[in-house]
Design a protein around this motif. Structure first.
Motif, short mmCIF file in Angstrom:
data_model
loop_
_atom_site.label_atom_id
_atom_site.label_comp_id
_atom_site.label_asym_id
_atom_site.label_seq_id
_atom_site.Cartn_x
_atom_site.Cartn_y
_atom_site.Cartn_z
N LYS A 51 0.82 -1.21 0.00
CA LYS A 51 0.00 0.00 0.00
C LYS A 51 0.86 1.26 0.00
CE LYS A 51 -3.74 2.33 2.46
NZ LYS A 51 -4.77 2.20 3.51
N ILE A 52 0.43 2.27 -0.77
CA ILE A 52 1.11 3.55 -0.81
C ILE A 52 0.61 4.42 0.34
CG2 ILE A 52 1.39 5.69 -2.14
CD1 ILE A 52 1.16 3.98 -4.67
N ILE A 53 1.53 5.07 1.04
CA ILE A 53 1.17 5.92 2.17
C ILE A 53 0.75 7.29 1.64
CG2 ILE A 53 1.94 6.90 4.35
CD1 ILE A 53 4.19 4.82 4.34
N PRO A 54 -0.42 7.79 2.01
CA PRO A 54 -0.85 9.12 1.55
C PRO A 54 0.11 10.21 2.00
CG PRO A 54 -2.68 7.89 2.51
CD PRO A 54 -1.44 7.13 2.83
N ASP A 55 0.31 11.20 1.17
CA ASP A 55 1.24 12.28 1.50
C ASP A 55 0.84 13.02 2.77
OD1 ASP A 55 3.00 11.82 -0.55
OD2 ASP A 55 2.15 13.33 -1.90
N ASN A 56 -0.46 13.12 3.04
CA ASN A 56 -0.88 13.88 4.22
C ASN A 56 -0.58 13.17 5.54
OD1 ASN A 56 -2.88 11.93 4.33
ND2 ASN A 56 -4.55 13.33 3.76
N HIS A 57 -0.06 11.94 5.46
CA HIS A 57 0.39 11.27 6.68
C HIS A 57 1.77 11.78 7.10
CE1 HIS A 57 -2.38 7.50 6.76
NE2 HIS A 57 -3.01 8.55 6.27
N PHE A 58 2.44 12.48 6.18
CA PHE A 58 3.75 13.07 6.48
C PHE A 58 3.53 14.54 6.82
CE2 PHE A 58 4.49 9.39 3.90
CZ PHE A 58 5.66 8.82 4.39
N LEU A 59 3.87 14.93 8.03
CA LEU A 59 3.50 16.26 8.52
C LEU A 59 4.59 17.30 8.37
CD1 LEU A 59 1.62 15.13 11.76
CD2 LEU A 59 0.76 15.36 9.42
N GLY A 60 5.81 16.89 8.09
CA GLY A 60 6.88 17.85 7.84
C GLY A 60 7.71 18.16 9.06
N ASP A 61 8.92 18.66 8.82
CA ASP A 61 9.88 18.88 9.90
C ASP A 61 9.43 19.96 10.88
OD1 ASP A 61 11.08 21.49 8.67
OD2 ASP A 61 11.26 19.98 7.09
N GLN A 62 8.65 20.92 10.40
CA GLN A 62 8.19 21.98 11.31
C GLN A 62 7.28 21.42 12.40
OE1 GLN A 62 9.34 25.17 11.39
NE2 GLN A 62 10.76 24.40 9.81
N LYS A 63 6.52 20.40 12.05
CA LYS A 63 5.66 19.76 13.05
C LYS A 63 6.52 18.99 14.05
CE LYS A 63 1.56 19.00 14.66
NZ LYS A 63 0.74 20.14 15.14
N CYS A 64 7.55 18.30 13.55
CA CYS A 64 8.45 17.57 14.45
C CYS A 64 9.17 18.53 15.39
CB CYS A 64 9.48 16.78 13.64
SG CYS A 64 8.78 15.56 12.51
N LYS A 65 9.49 19.69 14.88
CA LYS A 65 10.24 20.69 15.65
C LYS A 65 9.50 21.13 16.91
CE LYS A 65 11.95 25.45 15.15
NZ LYS A 65 12.03 26.62 14.23
N GLU A 66 8.17 21.10 16.88
CA GLU A 66 7.38 21.57 18.02
C GLU A 66 7.75 20.85 19.31
OE1 GLU A 66 3.27 21.33 17.06
OE2 GLU A 66 3.40 22.67 15.33
N CYS A 67 8.09 19.56 19.19
CA CYS A 67 8.42 18.78 20.38
C CYS A 67 9.89 18.37 20.43
CB CYS A 67 7.57 17.52 20.47
SG CYS A 67 5.80 17.82 20.63
N HIS A 68 10.52 18.35 19.29
CA HIS A 68 11.89 17.81 19.22
C HIS A 68 12.84 18.89 18.69
CE1 HIS A 68 10.22 13.78 19.91
NE2 HIS A 68 9.28 14.13 19.04
#
Length: 759
Positions: A51-68
């Motif tokens: 199965k192909i993972i939808p692009d909207n499942h990837f939130l981007g580095d700015q989202k990761c940055k909020e906690c990490h």
């Protein structure tokens, strides 16, 4: 006597221009893997959903940055962060201020127009055109530039920017390429869609359409961001938002602190190895061998002892090392996010190796605190790739100049002492360190790769030695086929049940090349192998078996793997090699028309690929399309006039068509190109005899025997020639020689007795 057919290798080395980042990534821990969004049905057994993972499942580095934030700060600006960018004044490092650069007769002019960046250079038609730069690729030690072409093709310029020396340079300055070649920057060899995208962006789907030779390539995020390595963050963020302080890692991420060392190496290897793709897209299902199969150790790609030679990347080297075998992993040396080395100099190695023992003149025999005293310069030699990109061999080996004397491979000693030779290095190494007191796998692998007599014995030992690195065992299996795989069928069959999927896959590949279906029943259980790559290889091996003949117990699995196989072909159909594989599949099935169509389609995307054309010529001949076969052979001769085997093959076709005079002309040309090829002497002598030219026939056989005095075909042909021309005593003398050399051959004894009866 009938002319014997010969199947030359027809190998023309094509240096594939691969791209890769040479750094390694690792990030924060969020738990073990799970089957989220994979949807592997319970009754599917080992089969993955694909199965192909939808692009909207990837939130981007700015989202990761909020906690990490700490991890983000380290990653920002790294080679992964800068793997690919939109071309603008911020991302472009190269000098586009009306600069010109000339190499191999091509002048590229770099300039700006309306705030955009352009290059004027030779295009696929051999003419000069203006091309707009749309993306940048990498940052250091070089940056490349990408141009958009019609039908979704994106091409990487061959001229790159040296970001260390700040100058333009040719990636392959000694490699002359004309505009019509597949390797030209505007064609397949430097195509971003199939050569680069999968590793330089996140959640890439190539989306190639074979019918129109077009792409609709998509990605979720342009660069190698957090989720390229750790998987899509949607579920993780949703769980954190819903559970707050009660959140517990649920195993949705890859590459965490709980990932085992060898598993981490495999996960990094996806982009740090030379490999063939087997899944339609990478979706984090299964393991590396469910998506890719690595290039094994063989001549032309690796040195005979396994050191890097061509662009092999890190994985194939690291798997050879004792460090990998002992649980050392990528992040023991490389920072998880900056991708830089954790320590400078010998401090890096001193994490494990006691400096009081190893960082001493008593160990390395060089002045302390010099380049010569650095561990990596003796144990991690390297080579420059892509013009200025120095990459180190990760097999972490002890220098063996004695093997260099035997097999010609490089060694650390003469890499530094360039005024000395291998014999000097071997002698001095022995004085300093004494005799080598252990057997390294390379002592058995190198003789096989260099085709030494009786090397098969060592290769068989390597194949079966489970204490050896699995990539070496798999490579030994493949290299053994150089000594006629038909002679070692029992040894190969035993490896089909090997614990290593790498060994199983390599072994299936070899057995699949044997032109018989006698052993294919052993492939049936592998249709249910845990690894997709092995299943697909087994299906290809079964191609010669009619689907109706597949046992009932395997029919369901056969049907599922058939889908995987054809999806594999479809995914990679923009490669010449895959179209050839499809042709070989149809050949195994006995469908020569479809095989021809597949090889013709391969030529359609690389019209000067003579490896394809020679195979196609043989197919035309077998299909009685003699004119097409002849034209194909002649085209190869026109394009590569120094390639001897093509003259030989054309001659055999002429001979079987009773065009004897023309056959002789081609064999005479073949002999000039291949003066030590016994088959040429043999067949040329037979044709002279067919024309009743005794003198030339005898002279040709004698010339061949000067090359190989004990060759039984030449000896028998000469004896037959003498017997035919009533020179019985000469025939008897040679017949005695045959019986002496080959005492178990009853035909030679009978021939001798017949000659004695005539005397």
């Amino acid at each position: 006597m009938k002319l014997k057919k010969h199947n030359p290798s027809y190998f023309f080395k094509i240096k594939l221009l691969f791209f890769t980042l040479i750094t390694i990534t690792f990030i924060f821990s969020c738990g073990k893997k799970s089957d989220n969004y994979k949807e592997v049905s319970k009754d599917a057994g080992v089969f993955l959903s694909g199965k192909i993972i939808p692009d909207n499942h990837f939130l981007g580095d700015q989202k990761c940055k909020e906690c990490h934030q700490e991890q983000f700060k380290s990653w920002q600006g790294s080679d992964h962060d800068k793997a690919m960018q939109i071309a603008d004044s911020t991302s472009i490092l190269g000098n586009f201020n009306n600069q010109k650069f000339t190499s191999q007769g091509v002048t590229s002019h770099f300039f700006k127009k309306e705030n955009n960046f352009y290059v004027n250079t030779e295009g696929p038609d051999g003419k000069y055109h203006d091309y707009k730069i749309v993306y940048t690729f990498g940052v250091t030690p070089l940056q490349q530039y990408i141009v958009q072409f019609p039908d979704g093709h994106y091409q990487c310029l061959r001229t790159a920017w040296d970001s260390v020396k700040n100058k333009w340079f040719d990636l392959y300055p000694d490699f002359k390429i004309v505009h019509s070649e597949w390797l030209h920057w505007s064609r397949g060899g430097l195509n971003w869609n199939n050569m680069c995208a999968d590793c330089h962006s996140t959640n890439v789907r190539k989306n190639y359409d074979e019918a129109t030779h077009s792409y609709d390539t998509k990605f979720a995020i342009i660069n190698v961001n957090c989720e390229a390595c750790h998987g899509p963050g949607q579920e993780h963020v949703t769980n954190v938002n819903e559970l707050g302080e009660d959140y517990v890692a649920n195993g949705t991420f890859q590459m965490t602190t709980e990932t085992s060392p060898k598993e981490l190496v495999d996960q990094c290897a996806r982009c740090h190895m030379r490999r063939e793709q087997y899944s339609a897209t990478f979706n984090f299902e299964g393991t590396m061998l469910d998506h890719y199969f690595p290039q094994l150790i063989e001549g032309g790609l690796y040195e005979p002892d396994g050191q890097i030679l061509d662009e092999d990347y890190v994985y194939g080297s690291f798997l050879q090392s004792k460090m990998y075998n002992n649980g050392v992993t990528c992040t023991n040396c490389h920072d998880a996010h900056t991708l830089k080395l954790k320590y400078d100099g010998n401090k890096l190695c001193a994490q494990c190796h006691v400096p009081e023992k190893y960082d001493t003149t008593e160990h390395h025999f060089h002045q302390p605190n010099t380049e010569s005293s650095k561990c990596i310069n003796c144990h991690m030699t390297g080579k420059f790739y892509m013009g200025n990109d120095f990459r180190r061999d990760h097999s972490f080996r002890i220098p063996r100049p004695d093997l260099s004397v035997k097999y010609g491979n490089s060694n650390a000693c003469t890499d530094c002492h360039k005024d000395k030779d291998n014999a000097w290095a071997a002698e001095n190494f022995k004085k300093l360190f004494g005799e080598v007191d252990s057997i390294h796998f390379s002592e058995k692998l190198a003789p096989g790769i260099t085709m030494q007599p009786n090397a098969h014995v060592g290769l068989i030992e390597l194949m079966n030695d489970t204490h050896q690195p699995e990539i070496i065992r798999a490579s030994a299996s493949k290299v053994l086929s150089n000594y006629n795989a038909q002679n070692f069928v029992e040894q190969y069959i035993a490896l089909l049940n090997d614990e290593s999927a790498l060994v199983r896959g390599a072994t299936v590949d070899v057995l699949s090349t044997i032109n018989t279906t006698d052993y294919t029943s052993y492939f049936l259980p592998l249709l249910e192998d845990p690894k997709r790559t092995v299943r697909i290889k087994a299906f290809f091996g079964l191609a010669g078996v009619a689907e109706a003949a597949i046992p009932e117990v395997y029919k369901v699995s056969y049907s599922k793997v058939k889908e995987e196989f054809f999806l594999h072909l479809k995914t990679n159909s923009d490669f010449v090699g895959t179209r050839m594989k499809k042709g070989n599949y149809y050949l195994k099935q006995g469908d020569i028309e479809k095989a021809i169509a597949s090889f013709e389609s391969a030529l359609a995307i690389d019209n000067i690929n003579n490896q394809v054309r020679l195979n196609l010529a043989t197919l035309y001949y077998n299909n009685r399309q003699y004119e097409k076969a002849e034209n194909a052979f002649k085209t190869v001769i026109e394009q590569e006039p120094e390639y001897g085997p093509v003259y030989y093959s054309l001659a055999l076709m002429y001979a079987e068509l009773s065009r004897t005079d023309e056959a002789i002309v081609q064999l005479e040309k073949a002999l000039k190109k291949m003066p030590t090829n016994i088959r040429v002497f043999y067949n040329l002598g037979l044709l002279y005899d067919k024309q009743e030219d005794f003198v030339k026939s005898e002279k040709t056989f004698f010339a061949g025997l000067k090359v190989d005095a004990t060759n039984e075909n030449l000896l028998y042909a000469l004896a037959y020639l003498y017997a035919k021309n009533n020179q019985t005593e000469k025939a008897i003398n040679i017949a005695y020689r045959l019986v002496e050399l080959y005492p178990n051959n009853q035909e030679y004894k009978s021939f001798l007795n017949q000659l004695k009866g005539r005397a």
